[in-house]
Write a protein that holds these residues in place. Sequence first.
Motif, PDB file in Angstrom:
ATOM      1  N   SER A  13       7.906  -7.542  -2.549  1.00 22.48           N
ATOM      2  CA  SER A  13       7.080  -7.132  -1.402  1.00 22.48           C
ATOM      3  C   SER A  13       7.599  -5.838  -0.776  1.00 22.48           C
ATOM      4  O   SER A  13       6.810  -4.928  -0.480  1.00 22.48           O
ATOM      5  CB  SER A  13       7.051  -8.240  -0.345  1.00 22.48           C
ATOM      6  OG  SER A  13       6.562  -9.439  -0.880  1.00 22.48           O
ATOM      7  N   SER A  14       8.913  -5.750  -0.597  1.00 20.33           N
ATOM      8  CA  SER A  14       9.500  -4.546  -0.011  1.00 20.33           C
ATOM      9  C   SER A  14       9.283  -3.340  -0.914  1.00 20.33           C
ATOM     10  O   SER A  14       8.909  -2.255  -0.445  1.00 20.33           O
ATOM     11  CB  SER A  14      11.008  -4.751   0.221  1.00 20.33           C
ATOM     12  OG  SER A  14      11.247  -5.861   1.050  1.00 20.33           O
ATOM     13  N   SER A  15       9.509  -3.545  -2.216  1.00 23.06           N
ATOM     14  CA  SER A  15       9.344  -2.441  -3.173  1.00 23.06           C
ATOM     15  C   SER A  15       7.918  -1.912  -3.158  1.00 23.06           C
ATOM     16  O   SER A  15       7.692  -0.692  -3.082  1.00 23.06           O
ATOM     17  CB  SER A  15       9.705  -2.905  -4.593  1.00 23.06           C
ATOM     18  OG  SER A  15      11.058  -3.301  -4.668  1.00 23.06           O
ATOM     19  N   THR A  20       5.652  -2.260  -0.801  1.00 19.35           N
ATOM     20  CA  THR A  20       5.295  -1.671   0.491  1.00 19.35           C
ATOM     21  C   THR A  20       5.660  -0.191   0.503  1.00 19.35           C
ATOM     22  O   THR A  20       4.844   0.664   0.887  1.00 19.35           O
ATOM     23  CB  THR A  20       6.025  -2.398   1.639  1.00 19.35           C
ATOM     24  OG1 THR A  20       5.631  -3.765   1.649  1.00 19.35           O
ATOM     25  CG2 THR A  20       5.686  -1.761   2.977  1.00 19.35           C
TER      26      THR A  20
END
Length: 320
Positions: free
Chosen positions: A219-221, A223
């Motif tokens: 999810s962070s990547s 985003t």
Amino acid sequence: MDNNSWMANHTAPSDFILVGIFSQSQHPALLCVVIFMVFLIALSGNSILILLIYSDAHLHTAMYFFISQLSFMDMMYISVTVPKMLIDKVMDINKISAPECGVQMFLYVTLAGSEFFLLAAMAYDRYVAICHPLHYPILMNHRVCLFLVSGCWFLGSVDGFMLTSITMTFPFCRSREIQHFFCEVPAVMKLSCLDTSLYETLMYLCCVLMLLIPVIVISSSYTFIILTIYRMNSAEGRKKAFTTCSSHMTVAILFYGAAVYTYMLPSSYHAPEKDMVVSVFYTILTPVLNPLIYSLRNKDVIGALKKMLKVGSVFQETIK
């Protein structure tokens, strides 16, 4: 006396009976042929993808190294369950010994756990490639890639060892019939005569951790990737980045969605028929879909395939 009753009366105490998906089908012979064909397609598709990646110098990058590892895991993944299931159907045998059940469970959980973390490593690789392209050769060199893949295998094997060792030490004094086509942890636990609620809670927390860490990384990547793509001036660059990432996101959603259903939903949501359908999807169909997703939507892979076919045709002409 039906076959299952006969097996129950003539099976060693340590043996389990796999009910399987064929008993649920109106056309078991046809289903057996279809699954065998799917198994061959999965093995050939992933084998070809691995061969292309290792034979073409243009594909010797971190992204394709991870894809080759994913294909290797998928080949092992489908081989853990399908050959046993097909052989049992042909030979009209539906039993599995406790040691065989434990080995199958360990390999299955290990491969599933390893793939969870590998998909996270692939998302991180795409993040570095798109958000930090100048530092990509340093941040994702061969040593880093080997370290990440080794970590994926290690964490998957830890998960496999923990779940298998605890599950298989429970006493099984109920029916020996596993309402599944392989030794999956939730299906085997239902046979225990002890209260497994505490273990189910611990397994739930373990699976949350095993899924939460990769999901946070993914999810962070993505985003940061989406923000970077949005700021790109080149339409062609945006299209290429989006195509590459959408392939990985498709695989991740398919795999994680099925895993959440199997290991994280309360038992009230589960039924043997539904569990087998979901397991067929991510155990048998996902290994077929992965090479198609990564090859049909990838110009580099298609180019490498055309080059290999061209070399093969030239070689045949030379022999003639």
